[in-house]
Design a protein around this motif. Structure first.
Motif, PDB file in Angstrom:
ATOM      1  N   LEU A  26       0.800  -1.103   0.060  1.00 46.31           N
ATOM      2  CA  LEU A  26      -0.047   0.157   0.289  1.00 46.31           C
ATOM      3  C   LEU A  26       0.916   1.110   0.014  1.00 46.31           C
ATOM      4  O   LEU A  26       1.436   1.622   1.028  1.00 46.31           O
ATOM      5  CB  LEU A  26      -0.865   0.078   1.237  1.00 46.31           C
ATOM      6  N   LEU A  27       1.257   1.843  -1.118  1.00 45.88           N
ATOM      7  CA  LEU A  27       2.136   2.999  -1.398  1.00 45.88           C
ATOM      8  C   LEU A  27       1.295   3.921  -2.132  1.00 45.88           C
ATOM      9  O   LEU A  27       0.062   3.838  -2.645  1.00 45.88           O
ATOM     10  CB  LEU A  27       3.340   2.420  -2.084  1.00 45.88           C
ATOM     11  N   LEU A  28       1.887   5.186  -2.229  1.00 38.23           N
ATOM     12  CA  LEU A  28       1.237   6.377  -3.175  1.00 38.23           C
ATOM     13  C   LEU A  28       1.423   6.008  -4.535  1.00 38.23           C
ATOM     14  O   LEU A  28       0.871   6.929  -5.247  1.00 38.23           O
ATOM     15  CB  LEU A  28       2.007   7.599  -2.531  1.00 38.23           C
ATOM     16  N   LEU A  37       8.484   9.013  -0.043  1.00 44.05           N
ATOM     17  CA  LEU A  37       7.592   9.662   0.783  1.00 44.05           C
ATOM     18  C   LEU A  37       6.718   8.695   1.733  1.00 44.05           C
ATOM     19  O   LEU A  37       6.568   9.171   2.812  1.00 44.05           O
ATOM     20  CB  LEU A  37       6.514  10.356  -0.239  1.00 44.05           C
ATOM     21  N   ALA A  38       6.499   7.614   1.106  1.00 45.17           N
ATOM     22  CA  ALA A  38       5.931   6.684   2.229  1.00 45.17           C
ATOM     23  C   ALA A  38       6.816   6.206   3.334  1.00 45.17           C
ATOM     24  O   ALA A  38       6.313   6.077   4.346  1.00 45.17           O
ATOM     25  CB  ALA A  38       5.347   5.534   1.421  1.00 45.17           C
ATOM     26  N   VAL A  43       8.490   6.740   8.823  1.00 44.09           N
ATOM     27  CA  VAL A  43      10.052   7.149   9.867  1.00 44.09           C
ATOM     28  C   VAL A  43       9.266   8.133  10.970  1.00 44.09           C
ATOM     29  O   VAL A  43       9.610   8.231  12.101  1.00 44.09           O
ATOM     30  CB  VAL A  43      10.948   7.281   9.195  1.00 44.09           C
ATOM     31  N   VAL A  44       8.660   9.046  10.200  1.00 42.90           N
ATOM     32  CA  VAL A  44       8.421  10.234  11.158  1.00 42.90           C
ATOM     33  C   VAL A  44       7.353   9.781  12.206  1.00 42.90           C
ATOM     34  O   VAL A  44       7.354  10.023  13.296  1.00 42.90           O
ATOM     35  CB  VAL A  44       7.569  11.324  10.360  1.00 42.90           C
ATOM     36  N   LEU A  45       6.308   8.890  11.955  1.00 40.89           N
ATOM     37  CA  LEU A  45       5.223   8.487  12.609  1.00 40.89           C
ATOM     38  C   LEU A  45       5.840   7.527  13.753  1.00 40.89           C
ATOM     39  O   LEU A  45       5.502   7.376  15.071  1.00 40.89           O
ATOM     40  CB  LEU A  45       4.121   7.588  11.827  1.00 40.89           C
ATOM     41  N   ALA A  46       7.037   6.514  13.295  1.00 42.10           N
ATOM     42  CA  ALA A  46       7.540   5.792  14.189  1.00 42.10           C
ATOM     43  C   ALA A  46       8.461   6.680  15.285  1.00 42.10           C
ATOM     44  O   ALA A  46       8.253   6.364  16.409  1.00 42.10           O
ATOM     45  CB  ALA A  46       8.393   4.981  13.559  1.00 42.10           C
TER      46      ALA A  46
END
Length: 302
Positions: A26-28, A37-38, A43-46
């Protein structure tokens, strides 16, 4: 018009194969930029999710003086394990951990057994009052657990079960949400398989045990995981129904140690990490099974 022209078949148009095939990630998109970007978003959410955990770890390995010192830095002083040492010395952590493990395991076993039988009865049963009883079960999902503390405690007092393992375990084995989830799964099991087993002479319980349960291993595993985590983290009911320190669970026991000596942030973070450590170990050992169970049953959004 000639016969050849009349019977000529129109030229076949080659269909372009779709890139959105089953099982694709499931990617953009499928280029490098969407993947980058995905990955960056993950990484940011983690990092956002791990930041409070890292802050708790850094707070727990400092002295109370360093934690209370002014400043926003998460690490203000030297590394020390005094907070953990004080908690282990002041509390009976080994006994509390054993109680939590025993109670969580028994709650999980009884809840899974009761919930699967009840869900199968709702799914395949034709008894009178089935719909009304199912409506009551679904309505019970919306009842906050806090409203049941007083009547449950009165019942435990009436049966003289206060300060016993039974008082902590029995009220937790009733899980309307798990019954509803299992019922929805059993509804999707093909009835033809059960009818074939009945033709071969299998009893109703044999059909349930030999046909339905083997097909329901993912959902049963997911339910067991969530029930175990909920029973381990349950604080309110064990805190209300137990007064004996030898019967306290790990969250309740660590809270009594913390409250007895006032608010101490390093010890608070250390006690929280000690309570969560067994769950972290369980997740690391059974990570693939947990992820597969949640992914295949859709419990993440329920």
């Amino acid at each position: 018009m000639s016969a050849t022209a009349a019977t000529a078949t129109p030229p076949r148009t080659r269909r372009r194969p779709s890139r959105d095939t089953a099982g694709s990630p499931l990617l953009l998109g499928h280029g490098r930029l969407p993947r980058a970007l995905a990955g960056t978003a993950l990484v940011v959410l983690a990092v956002i999710w791990l930041l409070p955990f890292v802050w708790a770890v850094l707070t727990s390995v400092q002295s109370e003086e360093d934690v209370n010192a002014p400043g926003l830095s998460p690490l203000k002083g030297a590394f020390t394990l005094d907070a953990y040492q004080q908690i282990l010395e002041r509390g009976n952590v080994s006994v509390w951990a054993f109680n939590s493990l025993l109670i969580s395991a028994l709650v999980t076993l009884v809840t899974v057994a009761v919930s699967t039988l009840a869900a199968y009865g709702f799914s395949r049963g034709t008894f009178r009052g089935r719909r009304a009883l199912l409506a009551v079960t679904v309505a019970a999902i919306m009842v906050p657990p806090q409203l049941l503390v007083v009547p449950l405690f009165d019942q435990m007092t009436l049966f003289n079960l206060v300060d016993t393992y039974a008082a902590v375990i029995l009220p937790q084995v009733v899980a309307p949400m798990m019954v509803f989830i299992l019922k929805r799964f059993f509804d999707a099991v093909p009835k033809e398989l059960e009818e074939a087993a009945r033709i071969d002479g299998a009893s109703e319980f044999r059909v349930f045990r030999s046909v339905v349960l083997p097909l329901s291993r993912p959902i049963v595993a997911a339910v067991a995981i969530f029930v175990f985590i909920g029973a381990w983290n349950n604080f309110m009911w064990p805190f209300v129904v137990t007064n004996d320190p030898d019967l306290m669970t790990l969250p309740v026991g660590l809270a009594t140690v913390k409250d007895a000596y006032g608010i101490q942030y390093a010890q608070s973070m250390a006690s929280a990490l000690l309570a969560a450590l067994p769950l972290i170990v369980v997740f690391l050992l059974f990570q693939r099974r947990i992820v597969n169970s949640v992914a295949t049953t859709g419990l993440g959004g329920s």
